[in-house]
Write a protein that holds these residues in place. Structure first.
Motif, PDB file in Angstrom:
ATOM      1  N   VAL A  53       0.814  -1.190   0.101  1.00  0.00           N
ATOM      2  CA  VAL A  53      -0.142   0.175   0.065  1.00  0.00           C
ATOM      3  C   VAL A  53       0.846   1.168  -0.135  1.00  0.00           C
ATOM      4  CG1 VAL A  53      -2.107  -1.021   0.857  1.00  0.00           C
ATOM      5  CG2 VAL A  53      -0.424  -0.059   2.573  1.00  0.00           C
ATOM      6  N   ASN A  54       2.093   1.408   0.457  1.00  0.00           N
ATOM      7  CA  ASN A  54       2.880   2.396   0.851  1.00  0.00           C
ATOM      8  C   ASN A  54       3.592   2.744  -0.820  1.00  0.00           C
ATOM      9  OD1 ASN A  54       2.648   2.230   3.279  1.00  0.00           O
ATOM     10  ND2 ASN A  54       4.549   1.797   3.947  1.00  0.00           N
ATOM     11  N   GLU A  55       3.914   1.643  -1.542  1.00  0.00           N
ATOM     12  CA  GLU A  55       4.415   1.936  -2.667  1.00  0.00           C
ATOM     13  C   GLU A  55       3.286   2.186  -3.683  1.00  0.00           C
ATOM     14  OE1 GLU A  55       4.807  -0.671  -0.945  1.00  0.00           O
ATOM     15  OE2 GLU A  55       7.001  -0.939  -0.797  1.00  0.00           O
ATOM     16  N   ILE A  56       2.183   1.834  -3.474  1.00  0.00           N
ATOM     17  CA  ILE A  56       0.877   2.173  -4.486  1.00  0.00           C
ATOM     18  C   ILE A  56       0.587   3.462  -4.158  1.00  0.00           C
ATOM     19  CG2 ILE A  56      -1.526   1.887  -4.997  1.00  0.00           C
ATOM     20  CD1 ILE A  56      -0.909  -1.189  -4.300  1.00  0.00           C
ATOM     21  N   GLY A  57       0.852   4.323  -2.917  1.00  0.00           N
ATOM     22  CA  GLY A  57       0.357   5.461  -2.601  1.00  0.00           C
ATOM     23  C   GLY A  57       1.222   6.553  -3.293  1.00  0.00           C
ATOM     24  N   ILE A  58       2.625   6.038  -3.118  1.00  0.00           N
ATOM     25  CA  ILE A  58       3.776   6.993  -3.826  1.00  0.00           C
ATOM     26  C   ILE A  58       3.349   7.256  -5.146  1.00  0.00           C
ATOM     27  CG2 ILE A  58       6.012   7.153  -4.522  1.00  0.00           C
ATOM     28  CD1 ILE A  58       6.525   5.375  -1.623  1.00  0.00           C
ATOM     29  N   MET A  59       3.026   5.903  -5.946  1.00  0.00           N
ATOM     30  CA  MET A  59       2.525   5.990  -7.504  1.00  0.00           C
ATOM     31  C   MET A  59       1.595   6.901  -7.600  1.00  0.00           C
ATOM     32  SD  MET A  59       3.271   2.123  -8.656  1.00  0.00           S
ATOM     33  CE  MET A  59       4.754   1.204  -8.452  1.00  0.00           C
ATOM     34  N   ILE A  60       0.558   6.786  -6.938  1.00  0.00           N
ATOM     35  CA  ILE A  60      -0.782   7.763  -7.366  1.00  0.00           C
ATOM     36  C   ILE A  60      -0.307   9.121  -6.844  1.00  0.00           C
ATOM     37  CG2 ILE A  60      -2.844   7.972  -6.329  1.00  0.00           C
ATOM     38  CD1 ILE A  60      -3.417   5.095  -5.649  1.00  0.00           C
ATOM     39  N   ASP A  61       0.402   9.218  -5.657  1.00  0.00           N
ATOM     40  CA  ASP A  61       0.835  10.590  -5.468  1.00  0.00           C
ATOM     41  C   ASP A  61       1.591  11.399  -6.647  1.00  0.00           C
ATOM     42  OD1 ASP A  61       0.809  12.801  -3.350  1.00  0.00           O
ATOM     43  OD2 ASP A  61       2.974  12.437  -3.422  1.00  0.00           O
ATOM     44  N   GLU A  62       2.415  10.611  -7.063  1.00  0.00           N
ATOM     45  CA  GLU A  62       3.225  11.118  -8.183  1.00  0.00           C
ATOM     46  C   GLU A  62       2.130  11.342  -9.518  1.00  0.00           C
ATOM     47  OE1 GLU A  62       6.210   8.066  -8.692  1.00  0.00           O
ATOM     48  OE2 GLU A  62       7.239   8.786  -7.166  1.00  0.00           O
ATOM     49  N   PHE A  63       1.379  10.241  -9.825  1.00  0.00           N
ATOM     50  CA  PHE A  63       0.459  10.638 -10.764  1.00  0.00           C
ATOM     51  C   PHE A  63      -0.288  12.022 -10.597  1.00  0.00           C
ATOM     52  CE2 PHE A  63      -3.788  10.113 -12.535  1.00  0.00           C
ATOM     53  CZ  PHE A  63      -3.519  10.073 -14.048  1.00  0.00           C
ATOM     54  N   ASN A  64      -0.886  12.109  -9.292  1.00  0.00           N
ATOM     55  CA  ASN A  64      -1.579  13.269  -9.188  1.00  0.00           C
ATOM     56  C   ASN A  64      -0.699  14.696  -9.338  1.00  0.00           C
ATOM     57  OD1 ASN A  64      -4.103  11.991  -8.535  1.00  0.00           O
ATOM     58  ND2 ASN A  64      -3.632  11.733  -6.423  1.00  0.00           N
TER      59      ASN A  64
END
Length: 220
Positions: A53-64
């Motif tokens: 979940v941490n890695e997924i969150g980082i990816m979503i944050d970068e996309f946003n």
């Protein structure tokens, strides 16, 4: 390859980059700008996996950040909202909404927190909660702030007043709470959280891993 049930980070990254091909679509790519929300279960009920979940969150944050810079879009929401189901992880392993970079997280009290049945909690980033409208409200979630003159009556909560009563949503996540609640179980949930914090999540996580390993060893 055999699926383990764990989210494949390479595949998820390709989705966000717009290079992921949709099934038998003849080469059609999934448009990541069409994604409104990503919902992920941290630890599924019937599996021994832990999703990244941490890695997924980082990816979503970068996309946003790329899609909308550092600003929110016209709805005051991130382009992709990120919700984590932590019902099986809270109380069993260390959980940090800051490290997850999630916009919201839901958890129950009756499982690894060992709290009363029927309890739980919802975390939502404050500025995001203030843009959301609950599907159901009562006078606790949307209290009356002013009684209007009859000539000014309007219908519907979206208007300034409803049947002469001017409402406003509570700030933050309080707008999702109801007046009717079991005070004793809420206090029990708080006590359960206090016990977990006193024991220390690192200690609890280590003990759970030890007991899980012993169980698997004796079942073989």
């Amino acid at each position: 390859p055999v699926s383990t049930g764990v989210v494949d980070l390479e595949t998820f990254q390709s989705i966000l980059k717009g290079t992921y091909t949709i099934g038998d679509s003849g080469g059609e790519k999934l448009d990541p700008t069409s994604i409104a929300m990503v919902c992920i279960t941290h630890i599924p009920t019937n599996a021994g996996i832990i999703n990244p979940v941490n890695e997924i969150g980082i990816m979503i944050d970068e996309f946003n950040s790329i899609e909308g810079g550092d600003k929110l879009n016209d709805t005051k929401l991130p382009h992709i909202l990120y919700l984590v189901d932590a019902c099986q992880s809270v109380g069993q392993i260390s959980v940090s909404v800051q490290e997850m970079k999630c916009h919201a997280l839901a958890a129950t009290g009756r499982k690894y927190l060992r709290g009363p049945r029927g309890t739980g909690f919802l975390y939502i980033q404050h500025h995001i909660a203030n843009t959301l409208e609950p599907s159901h409200v009562d006078h606790a979630a949307a209290p009356v702030v002013k009684v209007m003159e009859q000539s000014a009556w309007k219908h519907g909560l979206e208007e300034e007043s409803e049947f002469g009563l001017c409402h406003t949503y509570q700030p933050g996540a309080a707008r999702f709470e109801f007046y009717e609640a079991n005070v004793a179980t809420r206090l029990g949930l708080g006590a359960a959280i206090d016990v977990s914090l006193a024991l220390g999540m690192d200690t609890i996580e280590e003990k759970c891993a030890l007991l899980g390993g012993l169980l698997r060893q004796r079942l073989r």
